[in-house]
Structures are given as C-alpha cells and as structure tokens.
Design a protein around this motif. Sequence first.
Motif, PDB file in Angstrom:
ATOM      1  N   PRO A  30       0.822  -1.205   0.000  1.00 33.45           N
ATOM      2  CA  PRO A  30       0.000   0.000   0.000  1.00 33.45           C
ATOM      3  C   PRO A  30       0.860   1.260   0.000  1.00 33.45           C
ATOM      4  O   PRO A  30       2.041   1.218   0.371  1.00 33.45           O
ATOM      5  CB  PRO A  30      -0.781  -0.119   1.310  1.00 33.45           C
ATOM      6  CG  PRO A  30      -0.852  -1.562   1.563  1.00 33.45           C
ATOM      7  CD  PRO A  30       0.437  -2.131   1.058  1.00 33.45           C
ATOM      8  N   ASP A  31       0.274   2.378  -0.448  1.00 32.85           N
ATOM      9  CA  ASP A  31       0.930   3.685  -0.445  1.00 32.85           C
ATOM     10  C   ASP A  31       1.999   3.869  -1.510  1.00 32.85           C
ATOM     11  O   ASP A  31       2.904   4.678  -1.334  1.00 32.85           O
ATOM     12  CB  ASP A  31       1.571   3.983   0.925  1.00 32.85           C
ATOM     13  CG  ASP A  31       0.552   4.523   1.891  1.00 32.85           C
ATOM     14  OD1 ASP A  31      -0.473   5.017   1.399  1.00 32.85           O
ATOM     15  OD2 ASP A  31       0.780   4.448   3.096  1.00 32.85           O
ATOM     16  N   LEU A  32       1.914   3.143  -2.601  1.00 32.81           N
ATOM     17  CA  LEU A  32       2.846   3.400  -3.692  1.00 32.81           C
ATOM     18  C   LEU A  32       2.148   4.264  -4.744  1.00 32.81           C
ATOM     19  O   LEU A  32       0.952   4.145  -4.957  1.00 32.81           O
ATOM     20  CB  LEU A  32       3.294   2.095  -4.346  1.00 32.81           C
ATOM     21  CG  LEU A  32       3.947   1.066  -3.427  1.00 32.81           C
ATOM     22  CD1 LEU A  32       4.412  -0.124  -4.244  1.00 32.81           C
ATOM     23  CD2 LEU A  32       5.107   1.672  -2.701  1.00 32.81           C
ATOM     24  N   GLY A  33       2.915   5.106  -5.412  1.00 32.33           N
ATOM     25  CA  GLY A  33       2.346   5.952  -6.450  1.00 32.33           C
ATOM     26  C   GLY A  33       2.128   5.181  -7.743  1.00 32.33           C
ATOM     27  O   GLY A  33       2.862   4.250  -8.044  1.00 32.33           O
ATOM     28  N   VAL A  34       1.090   5.547  -8.506  1.00 31.37           N
ATOM     29  CA  VAL A  34       0.829   4.898  -9.787  1.00 31.37           C
ATOM     30  C   VAL A  34       0.775   5.956 -10.875  1.00 31.37           C
ATOM     31  O   VAL A  34       0.056   6.946 -10.743  1.00 31.37           O
ATOM     32  CB  VAL A  34      -0.514   4.128  -9.756  1.00 31.37           C
ATOM     33  CG1 VAL A  34      -0.769   3.453 -11.080  1.00 31.37           C
ATOM     34  CG2 VAL A  34      -0.511   3.107  -8.643  1.00 31.37           C
ATOM     35  N   ILE A  35       1.565   5.767 -11.935  1.00 32.93           N
ATOM     36  CA  ILE A  35       1.560   6.723 -13.047  1.00 32.93           C
ATOM     37  C   ILE A  35       1.503   5.952 -14.367  1.00 32.93           C
ATOM     38  O   ILE A  35       1.628   4.731 -14.385  1.00 32.93           O
ATOM     39  CB  ILE A  35       2.824   7.613 -13.053  1.00 32.93           C
ATOM     40  CG1 ILE A  35       4.074   6.748 -13.176  1.00 32.93           C
ATOM     41  CG2 ILE A  35       2.902   8.459 -11.823  1.00 32.93           C
ATOM     42  CD1 ILE A  35       5.312   7.515 -13.506  1.00 32.93           C
ATOM     43  N   ASN A  36       1.311   6.635 -15.475  1.00 36.60           N
ATOM     44  CA  ASN A  36       1.608   6.037 -16.772  1.00 36.60           C
ATOM     45  C   ASN A  36       2.397   7.050 -17.580  1.00 36.60           C
ATOM     46  O   ASN A  36       2.842   8.064 -17.042  1.00 36.60           O
ATOM     47  CB  ASN A  36       0.341   5.537 -17.464  1.00 36.60           C
ATOM     48  CG  ASN A  36      -0.531   6.644 -17.970  1.00 36.60           C
ATOM     49  OD1 ASN A  36      -0.226   7.813 -17.804  1.00 36.60           O
ATOM     50  ND2 ASN A  36      -1.634   6.282 -18.575  1.00 36.60           N
ATOM     51  N   SER A  37       2.589   6.780 -18.862  1.00 38.11           N
ATOM     52  CA  SER A  37       3.499   7.637 -19.609  1.00 38.11           C
ATOM     53  C   SER A  37       2.999   9.066 -19.715  1.00 38.11           C
ATOM     54  O   SER A  37       3.780   9.994 -19.883  1.00 38.11           O
ATOM     55  CB  SER A  37       3.713   7.055 -20.997  1.00 38.11           C
ATOM     56  OG  SER A  37       2.480   6.922 -21.638  1.00 38.11           O
ATOM     57  N   LYS A  38       1.683   9.266 -19.607  1.00 34.15           N
ATOM     58  CA  LYS A  38       1.158  10.616 -19.778  1.00 34.15           C
ATOM     59  C   LYS A  38       1.103  11.388 -18.472  1.00 34.15           C
ATOM     60  O   LYS A  38       1.114  12.608 -18.476  1.00 34.15           O
ATOM     61  CB  LYS A  38      -0.248  10.537 -20.351  1.00 34.15           C
ATOM     62  CG  LYS A  38      -0.273  10.212 -21.819  1.00 34.15           C
ATOM     63  CD  LYS A  38      -1.690  10.290 -22.299  1.00 34.15           C
ATOM     64  CE  LYS A  38      -1.819   9.810 -23.714  1.00 34.15           C
ATOM     65  NZ  LYS A  38      -3.213   9.505 -24.034  1.00 34.15           N
ATOM     66  N   GLY A  39       0.993  10.694 -17.355  1.00 34.81           N
ATOM     67  CA  GLY A  39       0.903  11.430 -16.100  1.00 34.81           C
ATOM     68  C   GLY A  39       0.460  10.573 -14.938  1.00 34.81           C
ATOM     69  O   GLY A  39       0.476   9.349 -15.003  1.00 34.81           O
ATOM     70  N   ILE A  40       0.026  11.287 -13.914  1.00 35.49           N
ATOM     71  CA  ILE A  40      -0.267  10.653 -12.637  1.00 35.49           C
ATOM     72  C   ILE A  40      -1.643   9.969 -12.662  1.00 35.49           C
ATOM     73  O   ILE A  40      -2.543  10.429 -13.340  1.00 35.49           O
ATOM     74  CB  ILE A  40      -0.189  11.748 -11.557  1.00 35.49           C
ATOM     75  CG1 ILE A  40      -0.479  11.221 -10.181  1.00 35.49           C
ATOM     76  CG2 ILE A  40      -1.134  12.862 -11.861  1.00 35.49           C
ATOM     77  CD1 ILE A  40      -0.162  12.253  -9.138  1.00 35.49           C
ATOM     78  N   ILE A  41      -1.782   8.858 -11.943  1.00 38.10           N
ATOM     79  CA  ILE A  41      -3.044   8.139 -11.924  1.00 38.10           C
ATOM     80  C   ILE A  41      -3.614   7.973 -10.521  1.00 38.10           C
ATOM     81  O   ILE A  41      -4.796   8.217 -10.299  1.00 38.10           O
ATOM     82  CB  ILE A  41      -2.898   6.764 -12.610  1.00 38.10           C
ATOM     83  CG1 ILE A  41      -2.790   6.989 -14.106  1.00 38.10           C
ATOM     84  CG2 ILE A  41      -4.082   5.876 -12.315  1.00 38.10           C
ATOM     85  CD1 ILE A  41      -2.418   5.812 -14.887  1.00 38.10           C
ATOM     86  N   GLY A  42      -2.812   7.571  -9.556  1.00 39.21           N
ATOM     87  CA  GLY A  42      -3.362   7.416  -8.215  1.00 39.21           C
ATOM     88  C   GLY A  42      -2.372   6.790  -7.256  1.00 39.21           C
ATOM     89  O   GLY A  42      -1.180   6.797  -7.489  1.00 39.21           O
ATOM     90  N   ILE A  43      -2.913   6.236  -6.159  1.00 44.27           N
ATOM     91  CA  ILE A  43      -2.085   5.662  -5.101  1.00 44.27           C
ATOM     92  C   ILE A  43      -2.625   4.287  -4.732  1.00 44.27           C
ATOM     93  O   ILE A  43      -3.840   4.124  -4.592  1.00 44.27           O
ATOM     94  CB  ILE A  43      -2.107   6.581  -3.863  1.00 44.27           C
ATOM     95  CG1 ILE A  43      -1.431   7.908  -4.168  1.00 44.27           C
ATOM     96  CG2 ILE A  43      -1.442   5.919  -2.680  1.00 44.27           C
ATOM     97  CD1 ILE A  43      -1.718   8.976  -3.182  1.00 44.27           C
ATOM     98  N   VAL A  44      -1.745   3.305  -4.578  1.00 46.62           N
ATOM     99  CA  VAL A  44      -2.181   1.950  -4.214  1.00 46.62           C
ATOM    100  C   VAL A  44      -2.807   1.982  -2.827  1.00 46.62           C
ATOM    101  O   VAL A  44      -2.248   2.559  -1.904  1.00 46.62           O
ATOM    102  CB  VAL A  44      -0.990   0.972  -4.222  1.00 46.62           C
ATOM    103  CG1 VAL A  44      -1.415  -0.390  -3.735  1.00 46.62           C
ATOM    104  CG2 VAL A  44      -0.392   0.876  -5.602  1.00 46.62           C
ATOM    105  N   GLU A  45      -3.981   1.367  -2.704  1.00 44.90           N
ATOM    106  CA  GLU A  45      -4.645   1.388  -1.409  1.00 44.90           C
ATOM    107  C   GLU A  45      -4.544   0.049  -0.687  1.00 44.90           C
ATOM    108  O   GLU A  45      -4.101  -0.022   0.438  1.00 44.90           O
ATOM    109  CB  GLU A  45      -6.125   1.760  -1.576  1.00 44.90           C
ATOM    110  CG  GLU A  45      -6.782   2.016  -0.240  1.00 44.90           C
ATOM    111  CD  GLU A  45      -8.288   2.097  -0.343  1.00 44.90           C
ATOM    112  OE1 GLU A  45      -8.841   1.599  -1.331  1.00 44.90           O
ATOM    113  OE2 GLU A  45      -8.899   2.646   0.581  1.00 44.90           O
TER     114      GLU A  45
END
Lengths: 168, 276
Positions: free
Chosen positions: B136-151
């Motif tokens: 939990p609490d890891l950042g999630v992105i893709n090539s275009k930008g930010i997506i969210g945080i692992v819950e």
Amino acid sequence: MNSSIGLNSIRFIGLVLLQVLVFNHINLFGYINPFIYIVWVFLFPFRKNKALLLIGSFLLGLSVDFFSDSGGVNAAATLFIAFVRLPILKTILRKSDFDYLLFNLRLIPFSKTFLYITTLTLIHHFIVFNLEYFSFNAFLSVFYNTIFTSIFTIILSVLGILLFTKKK
Amino acid sequence: MQQIFFFIRKFRYFLLFLLLEILAVALTIQHHSYHTSKFINSANFISGGIYNKVNSINEYFLLKSENKMLSEENVRLKNLLEQTEINYNEENFTVIDSSKYFQKYEYYSAKVINNNYTKRNNTLTLNKGSKQGLTPDLGVINSKGIIGIVENTSSNYSTVISILNKSSKINVHLKNSNHFGTLIWDGEDYNITQIVDIPRQAKIKIGDTVVTGGKSIMFPEGINVGIIKDFTFENNQYQKINVLLFNDMSAIGYVEVIKNLQKIEQKKLEQQVNNE
C-alpha cells in the motif's frame, strides 16, 4: 420448491455478473450506469421466508460492492428496499392481505407493477447516491444522479421482466 | 424474560434488518475514511480473477492505441537520453564510481484490469499484488501522467485510489514557479481536477503545466499532471483552479507503480522533526 431455489441462485449470480461486467461500464451520456441487479429483489417470491430475502439481498448488494469498491453502499440500499418491498406492494394494491401462494408480478395490472418498480428503484438509487457522495452539499448531484439513473434502470428492468418471465 | 422472547419473536425480521443495515452502513463509513477499507475491495481472489479474465479479452481491442502510447513514450525517453549525453564530461567516462549510482525509485509495470471514472469515489484494480512486490501507499503513473495511489493489496491483485476520488490529495506544483498546492477532485468532470491551497503570491496563467511536487514521498518530483484550464481570483485569493489532465482517465491500460526506496528514511527523519 427446489427449482425455485435453483432459479433464484442462478438469477443472483447472473445479475451480479451482468451488473459488474456490463452495466457498470455503460457510462451512458458520460455517467449513467443503471443498477439492474435489483430486479432480483423485485422478483423474489413473496411466499418465501422473509429472513432469506433479507440475507439474500444483503449478500447481493455486498457482492456488487466487492466488485465496484464501494464499501457497503449497495448492500445498505438493497437491504432497505427488500425490507420495504411488502408494505409498498400492499399500499399499491390497496389490500391488507393477498394470496401469497398464487401471487405473480405478471398477473397484477401493468400500471401497478410499474409503480412498484419505480418506487423501489427511486428509493434504492437515492440511498446509493447519498451514501456514495456522503455529504449534504452534494444534494443536487445526488438528486440528478438518482433521477437520471432511475429512468434507465426502470426501463431496463421492465423490459427484462417482460422478456424473461413467464405469464402463467 | 418471556416478554423479551416474545418481543424478539415479534420483531425478528425487523431486528435482522436493523443488524444487517448497521453492518452495511458501518462498512460504508469505514470505506469513506482513507486506508481502512480492508474488507470490501476488488483486490480479492474472486473479483480480481474475474476482472482479469474479462480484461484479457478486452485487451485485444486496445492493442493499437496501446502500441501508439508505447512508441510515444519510447520517443520521449530516447530524447531524454540524447540530452544527457551532451552534458557528459570527458573525464567522467573513465571514472567508475559506484557511489555515483544511487537509486531512489523502483518501477514496476502493471496492467489495469478494472477502471471506473464516473462515480464520486473512483478506484482501479491492478493485476499485480504483494507477491510481485507491491505494498500500500505506492504511487501509480503512466506515460502521460499521474493516476493514483495503491490502497490495498492481496497476493496477486491490488486496488488503487484514483485521483478522481474524494480521499485523494496529492501535492503538486507549477512547473515554472515552485509554488505548492494540493490536487483534489470535485466529482464533476473526469477530465478536470482542481488545485487548492495555492498561495496567492503564485502567478498563474491559463495553460501553465502542473507537475507533482517534491513534498510527496510517493511520487518523484516533476511527473506530469495537466495544464491549467481556468481559474477565478476573488478576495485576493485563488478560489477555483481547474486543471485539465493529460491523461484520459477513461482509457488506461498499462501503468507503472513507483516504489520509493528511501521512504522509511525520509519518514523517520520527518517524524523526528515533528517530535521535537
């Protein structure tokens, strides 16, 4: 008796899968996702054990919650309409008691079936969106979401019931 | 005693209803507080498995756009690589200094197997979990930008709080001015998020790029977020700043999960400061 349990279990699984795999991803006009799984509560036999209906609808809502990551939102709403289902039907039919054994939703006049489905759907959607937004400031969003989503849920449930249930 | 039994018998359905309803509402309330929704989430064996199966079919329809995105990302990374080469000092080529290599972030690739973006609180489900190293609490992105945080994570799946969620608050700053703000979402349009808490000294123009700030332990500084679409300035204060996201949140395929290897160190240090 046994075929009724089998039919309701199949309907339960089928509706959950249909809801989470198809209807949760429709996004009509950008945001409308009809909740068709509540048809299970509409069609559950009236003569059956009331406890079974309550536990069943709680589990139904909870399974949808499992898939859509929404806590207990659907469980709370589905349980509530399962509880108020009988009083509402009695009010609509204006009868204090009716023949549970022979009761069939398709045998009462269509306008009354429609009213029954509409009332329960509006209550269900209102609870779902209120719990999802969880704030008084969002009253307008809750209101619009309830109305528009209900319209499509009602259309789909009525069509589904007319197409897939037998008129004995 | 008999009357109690009589009471329970008379109202047994109502009591059952009440019990289950309280349970459901408790689960809902627990879900609304960040990081406590441990029981009801789609990172479990059944729903994760079903989503995975369905997604492996849907995937075929998206191959084209996915390929295009990968090649775009390749171009961007290759350009970055070219830029660093110019800066190389000639003497540096022969020096092998292991202390110069230090890794702060580790990236994992994962696939989104369930995505929603029309509700008030949106989440995504990924096809990797604690077995593959996610916590939990890891950042999630893709090539275009930010997506969210692992819950939450289960052994093979994990759920992600999307930036389109009430409990998502991400530290961002303007690319050209270093003024920090917080990225939130008001629930209206899934392409547009809002920034609050930005100081009034900050000079904002429409079209400015917004990137993640260095304050957050989950995201590296400078990950793309979006551009400023419009804002209102009233009573000497920024009231509402709308940010148009680079990402189309309705179509997300492969993502990268970021693990900060120095997170514990940073947290410990910050805690020390707070305790003093």
